[in-house]
Design a protein around this motif. Structure first.
Motif, PDB file in Angstrom:
ATOM      1  N   ALA A  86       8.971   5.691   9.550  1.00  0.00           N
ATOM      2  CA  ALA A  86       9.766   4.876   8.635  1.00  0.00           C
ATOM      3  C   ALA A  86       9.121   4.836   7.249  1.00  0.00           C
ATOM      4  N   ARG A  87       7.815   4.761   7.203  1.00  0.00           N
ATOM      5  CA  ARG A  87       7.113   4.753   5.922  1.00  0.00           C
ATOM      6  C   ARG A  87       7.259   6.106   5.219  1.00  0.00           C
ATOM      7  N   THR A  88       7.360   7.180   5.990  1.00  0.00           N
ATOM      8  CA  THR A  88       7.617   8.499   5.398  1.00  0.00           C
ATOM      9  C   THR A  88       8.949   8.495   4.667  1.00  0.00           C
ATOM     10  N   PHE A  89       9.968   7.882   5.296  1.00  0.00           N
ATOM     11  CA  PHE A  89      11.271   7.792   4.637  1.00  0.00           C
ATOM     12  C   PHE A  89      11.192   6.911   3.397  1.00  0.00           C
ATOM     13  N   LEU A  90      10.528   5.775   3.486  1.00  0.00           N
ATOM     14  CA  LEU A  90      10.410   4.873   2.343  1.00  0.00           C
ATOM     15  C   LEU A  90       9.672   5.541   1.187  1.00  0.00           C
ATOM     16  N   GLU A  91       8.692   6.365   1.513  1.00  0.00           N
ATOM     17  CA  GLU A  91       7.975   7.105   0.484  1.00  0.00           C
ATOM     18  C   GLU A  91       8.916   8.091  -0.209  1.00  0.00           C
ATOM     19  N   ASP A 145       0.815  -1.223   0.000  1.00  0.00           N
ATOM     20  CA  ASP A 145       0.000   0.000   0.000  1.00  0.00           C
ATOM     21  C   ASP A 145       0.845   1.266   0.000  1.00  0.00           C
ATOM     22  N   LEU A 146       2.156   1.125  -0.163  1.00  0.00           N
ATOM     23  CA  LEU A 146       3.031   2.292  -0.188  1.00  0.00           C
ATOM     24  C   LEU A 146       2.986   2.925  -1.586  1.00  0.00           C
ATOM     25  N   PRO A 147       2.483   4.146  -1.723  1.00  0.00           N
ATOM     26  CA  PRO A 147       2.372   4.763  -3.058  1.00  0.00           C
ATOM     27  C   PRO A 147       3.693   4.818  -3.820  1.00  0.00           C
ATOM     28  N   ALA A 148       4.807   4.921  -3.101  1.00  0.00           N
ATOM     29  CA  ALA A 148       6.115   5.034  -3.762  1.00  0.00           C
ATOM     30  C   ALA A 148       6.395   3.865  -4.696  1.00  0.00           C
TER      31      ALA A 148
END
Length: 419
Positions: free
Chosen positions: A315-320, A107-110
């Motif tokens: 962490a998901r902010t960084f991955l994005e 579900d990560l848009p990146a």
């Protein structure tokens, strides 16, 4: 009474100044084996991220490459691993996901910024889950000494016939070893030779997936032909190449004694540092003029989320952010030869790196044929490729026998290849 009231007011003032705990910075720790990248993260990547994401701090905490797997597994088992996990490609990371250590990131848009091939090294066999965000790949081709080419009067080849003609003319002229490659370490022959040119013959992903599906065999012409091609390199590798280690090949080239190096793009920084001549690069030669081009654009490194991280949102902010053009350009320019796997059009500062990455526009990308699924059994197909590729170049095993050996090994344990 006044003293007590004054004390209570002072305490309230101090607590208010401290603010609620949720206002404090979140610190994310990144586990990695790339200890040679420490300064790049500290001086370039981390400052760029933190400037745009106040409240999130990053700590890059690498260990030596040879210690990474054991150290990471111990930390994960003990619940002390960092929030973000640098992922090696294919089975090692897949095993971490299967054990529940890496979070599913579908579900990560990146991830929309990465192709299926780019994600393949960190996606389950059935394609149902991706668990790391792709970071970089390395591309195979040939690096050459521009001064040597000019001196001998040869042009960059585009076809296999032209390539062999260049090798022959370099040998006849005699000033340079035509190509720097040894077979002592074996992997060099498999990686820099067979997997370098092979995709041109087995048609990249089409051939690789056919082998996995069992609809193609290692003894088919498209898998035997590149072995025949690299067998033809023997006269052009110089005296004693059979005892030549990888480091010897690197030195032979950077000292200006060899004209061509069958390469991976990871060589760019070291070659530019050590060579005192102008470097050029060309993609694997086409089997024949007009053929479609394929390159080995091999997934190398990614980052995933520790499923047990208490800081998953940060962490998901960084991955994005890893899926942005900004990150792609920062990383690719900081490490010339390690190319972002994202679909963004990026600008690279290094001319040689630009040459390598430009091939993505005219060639279809694929990964090393034995990297996914096909090296899980015994005998290990990738290990077999090391041995037979070296034997073929040495002239001690025929291409047909080498292909038959790999096919027999694969059929011994891999169900789709048993019939």
């Amino acid at each position: 009474m006044k003293t007590a009231l004054r004390g209570a007011l002072l305490a309230a003032t101090v607590l208010a100044a401290c603010g609620p705990a949720v206002a404090e910075d979140v610190t994310l720790t990144i586990e990695s084996w790339r200890n040679d990248d420490l300064s790049i993260w500290q001086e370039t990547i981390i400052p760029a991220f933190e400037a745009k994401h106040p409240g999130i701090k990053l700590v890059f905490a690498p260990v030596a490459p040879t210690q990474y797997n054991a150290a990471l597994n111990a930390k994960l088992e003990g619940g002390t691993a960092g929030d973000l996990i640098t992922c090696r490609p294919f089975d090692g990371s897949l095993d971490l996901y299967a054990k529940g250590y890496l979070a599913k990131l579908n579900d990560l848009p990146a991830l929309e910024n990465f192709s299926e091939v780019a994600r393949s090294a960190w996606t389950t066999d059935d394609g149902s889950a991706t668990f790391c965000v792709p970071m970089a790949a390395v591309i195979h081709g040939f690096i050459y000494n521009k001064d040597a080419f000019a001196e001998v009067g040869v042009e960059v080849p585009s076809t296999q016939a032209e390539f062999m003609d260049v090798l022959a003319r370099l040998k006849d002229e005699g000033s340079y070893v035509p190509m720097a490659m040894g077979t002592l370490d074996q992997w060099e022959a498999a990686t820099m030779a067979y997997q370098n040119i092979g995709p041109m013959y087995w048609k990249g992903e089409e051939g690789r997936k056919a082998l996995i599906a069992g609809t193609a065999k290692m003894t088919d012409p498209e898998w035997v032909k590149p072995l025949e091609v690299i067998a033809g390199w023997k006269p052009y590798l110089g005296d004693g190449f059979e005892a030549q280690a990888y480091a010897d090949s690197q030195n032979l080239f950077t000292l200006g004694r060899a004209a061509i190096f069958p390469a991976g793009s990871w060589e760019i920084s070291g070659f530019k540092r050590d060579a005192d001549f102008e470097l050029g690069a060309f993609p694997p030669p086409l089997p024949a003029a007009g053929d479609k081009c394929y390159i080995s654009d091999h997934n190398d490194i990614a980052i995933g989320l520790n499923a047990a991280s208490p800081n998953a949102d940060a962490a998901r902010t960084f991955l994005e952010w890893m899926g942005t053009k900004e990150f792609a350009e920062l990383y690719s320019n900081s490490l010339p030869g390690f190319f972002s796997l994202s679909s963004h059009e990026i600008t690279l500062d290094d001319p040689l790196a630009n040459e390598f990455v430009s091939w993505r526009k005219s060639c279809d990308s694929t990964i090393r044929s034995a990297a996914q699924i096909l090296s899980r059994g015994t005998p290990n197909l990738w290990s077999q490729m090391w041995g037979v590729a070296a034997n073929v170049v040495n002239g001690t095993q025929s291409p047909a026998d080498a292909a038959a050996e790999m096919q027999a090994g694969l059929a011994a344990w891999y169900e789709p290849q048993k019939n």
